[in-house]
Design a protein around this motif. Structure first.
Motif, PDB file in Angstrom:
ATOM      1  N   GLU A 126      11.796  68.273  41.537  1.00 49.69           N
ATOM      2  CA  GLU A 126      12.336  68.572  42.863  1.00 49.69           C
ATOM      3  C   GLU A 126      11.253  69.079  43.809  1.00 49.69           C
ATOM      4  O   GLU A 126      11.322  68.842  45.011  1.00 49.69           O
ATOM      5  N   TRP A 127      10.251  69.768  43.256  1.00 52.94           N
ATOM      6  CA  TRP A 127       9.152  70.242  44.100  1.00 52.94           C
ATOM      7  C   TRP A 127       8.412  69.070  44.720  1.00 52.94           C
ATOM      8  O   TRP A 127       7.943  69.140  45.859  1.00 52.94           O
TER       9      TRP A 127
ATOM     10  N   HIS B  80       9.741  66.167  45.650  1.00 51.42           N
ATOM     11  CA  HIS B  80      10.539  65.773  46.817  1.00 51.42           C
ATOM     12  C   HIS B  80      10.328  66.757  47.971  1.00 51.42           C
ATOM     13  O   HIS B  80      10.116  66.363  49.113  1.00 51.42           O
ATOM     14  N   TYR B  81      10.412  68.043  47.642  1.00 48.67           N
ATOM     15  CA  TYR B  81      10.340  69.108  48.649  1.00 48.67           C
ATOM     16  C   TYR B  81       9.002  69.094  49.378  1.00 48.67           C
ATOM     17  O   TYR B  81       8.945  69.108  50.623  1.00 48.67           O
TER      18      TYR B  81
ATOM     19  N   VAL C   2      14.000  70.666  55.209  1.00 54.67           N
ATOM     20  CA  VAL C   2      14.617  70.761  53.882  1.00 54.67           C
ATOM     21  C   VAL C   2      15.553  71.964  53.880  1.00 54.67           C
ATOM     22  O   VAL C   2      15.114  73.108  53.989  1.00 54.67           O
TER      23      VAL C   2
ATOM     24  N   GLU D 110      17.905  72.821  51.419  1.00 55.87           N
ATOM     25  CA  GLU D 110      18.136  73.507  50.143  1.00 55.87           C
ATOM     26  C   GLU D 110      17.291  72.886  49.037  1.00 55.87           C
ATOM     27  O   GLU D 110      17.131  71.670  48.960  1.00 55.87           O
ATOM     28  N   PHE D 111      16.757  73.751  48.199  1.00 63.18           N
ATOM     29  CA  PHE D 111      16.041  73.365  46.986  1.00 63.18           C
ATOM     30  C   PHE D 111      16.852  73.954  45.843  1.00 63.18           C
ATOM     31  O   PHE D 111      16.853  75.172  45.635  1.00 63.18           O
TER      32      PHE D 111
ATOM     33  N   THR E  84      14.212  76.984  54.245  1.00 65.01           N
ATOM     34  CA  THR E  84      14.833  76.432  53.039  1.00 65.01           C
ATOM     35  C   THR E  84      15.507  77.519  52.214  1.00 65.01           C
ATOM     36  O   THR E  84      14.945  78.594  52.011  1.00 65.01           O
TER      37      THR E  84
ATOM     38  N   VAL F 176      17.149  68.237  46.212  1.00 63.22           N
ATOM     39  CA  VAL F 176      16.565  68.740  47.457  1.00 63.22           C
ATOM     40  C   VAL F 176      17.383  68.137  48.583  1.00 63.22           C
ATOM     41  O   VAL F 176      17.469  66.920  48.712  1.00 63.22           O
TER      42      VAL F 176
END
Length: 424
Positions: free
Chosen positions: A22-23, A25-26, A36, A38-39, A55, A68
């Motif tokens: 996910e990082w 993508h973020y 962004v 929400e993570f 975020t 994400v």
């Protein structure tokens, strides 16, 4: 290894694998200028939430992955309609907050009826305030407040859909990419811990000895070198060792092993293990190892990546052509169970297993299955060829159906995993 430590390491593996994905993508979404919102690690109800800059970082109850959430792909933005009464908080002549409810409780605000509002392009709002029409500029990071929640507006240039195909594709591909990089790093770490096979080996080495199995009960230890079995020299032939054990189920065997400078003779009897053919003694044989050079470390890590990728695709091939049963599939429960078992064998084996899982996660997410990263990349490829995007409603429908099917499959295999555990 202590049970608490095993559980901790198991949870840590999954946390790291999902977080690094996910990082990716973020990070690349932020680099492209996308807001962004929400993570998240996990799905379902929030267990922990912390907002940093724009975020919100959340930990959710169900450890089934993460996401994400980018502006332009989220459903929570509330549309403000002409004729609606709102309250505005200003900083100079710029709106910093738009209050949509509990207007009588708001202090230091301007109340009025909306004539026109544009939160994406012109960032202006025109209000009727006490019979007078007033126009205000809206700050690009203004907040909408509704039911106690602050929701940052997303001007069009901060939305996912406003970016080029290349920027969007990179934001999506970056998740699997991070898993590939992590897998390579973990394979390197494993090789640094375990070394590489020696050239022209003369013995088979015991890479692992399982607890409460014939080998362990006979006193064999991890690192022992097998010299002969029943008077038959083994040399470096692992297949010969495995065959002799398999053919000796229920029969006592005499092993000669080297432990340092000491030669030991031990007796053990291979036993039957449910679901396996032939005798088993609870060992993992390998050839003797030596420390790897700098170049060998990268060379063997690359080989491990290639070999593991081939095995993963062979598994997909068997899945597509129906060469499996439901018991061959495993969901989160089974994967957690297996990871816990491997964690109990030591940090080296856990490192290798984590590398395999990371590589699998990256490859699986690139499959063109609706709701996965691969499917989203397919839609972007179609957009690049057509010169215009696919209808967002149609794409959303495809992803929703795919997500529902994946969740259904997850429920089925998880139920089967739990049933298998209950039955032992």
């Amino acid at each position: 290894m202590e049970m608490v430590q095993v559980v901790f390491l198991t949870v840590l593996v999954f946390f790291v694998l999902v977080t690094i994905h996910e990082w990716g993508h973020y990070y690349f979404a932020k680099r492209a200028g996308i807001l962004v919102r929400e993570f998240a690690i996990g799905f379902g109800p929030k267990v922990f939430s912390h907002k940093r800059d724009e975020t919100r970082f959340t930990l959710r109850l169900l450890p089934l992955g993460g996401f994400v959430r980018m502006a332009g792909e989220d459903p929570e933005i509330v549309e403000v309609q002409p004729g609606q009464t709102v309250a505005l908080r200003l900083d100079g002549n710029k709106v910093t907050k738009l209050f949509l409810d509990q207007l009588d409780l708001r202090k230091n605000v301007v109340r009025g009826e909306v004539e026109h509002i544009d939160l994406e392009h012109t960032l202006k709002v025109r209000l009727q305030v006490e019979g007078e029409v007033v126009t205000y500029d809206i700050h690009p990071k203004a907040m909408m407040v509704l039911k106690g929640q602050d929701i940052q507006i997303a001007p069009f240039e901060r939305q996912f859909g406003s970016k080029t195909v290349a920027q969007r594709a990179l934001s999506i591909f970056a998740g699997p990419l991070m898993n590939f990089i992590l897998a390579f790093v973990l394979f390197i770490a494993y090789i640094l811990q375990m070394g590489v096979p020696v050239e022209n080996p003369t013995h088979v080495r015991l890479a692992d000895v399982s607890d409460d199995k014939p080998a362990a009960r006979a006193g064999l230890l991890k690192g022992d070198l097998v010299e002969q079995i029943n008077g038959i020299p083994i040399g470096a032939d692992i297949n010969k060792l495995v065959t002799l054990i398999s053919e000796s189920e229920g029969k006592e065997m005499t092993w000669v092993v080297l432990r340092g400078q000491e030669r030991l003779e031990v007796k053990l009897t291979p036993e039957h293990i449910k679901g396996h053919q032939g005798g088993k003694v609870g060992i993992t044989p390998s050839t003797p190892m030596r420390s790897a050079s700098f170049t060998e470390t990268f060379k063997f890590a690359g080989k491990a990546m290639v070999n593991t990728t081939e095995r993963i695709f062979e598994g997909f091939r068997m899945l597509i052509f129906g060469q499996f049963t439901l018991d061959d599939l495993g969901g989160p429960v089974r994967t957690f169970e297996l990871t816990g078992q491997i964690a109990s064998k030591g940090i080296e084996q856990l490192t290798y297993w984590a590398a395999i899982l990371s590589l699998y996660l990256g490859i699986f997410n690139l499959l063109p299955i609706p709701a996965l990263d691969g499917s989203r990349l397919v839609f972007l490829g179609i957009e690049a060829l057509r010169g215009r995007p696919v209808d967002p409603n149609r794409e959303s429908t495809v992803h929703f159906i795919g997500f529902a099917m994946i969740m259904l499959l997850m429920l089925v295999v998880t139920y089967n995993d739990i049933l298998r555990l209950v039955k032992g």
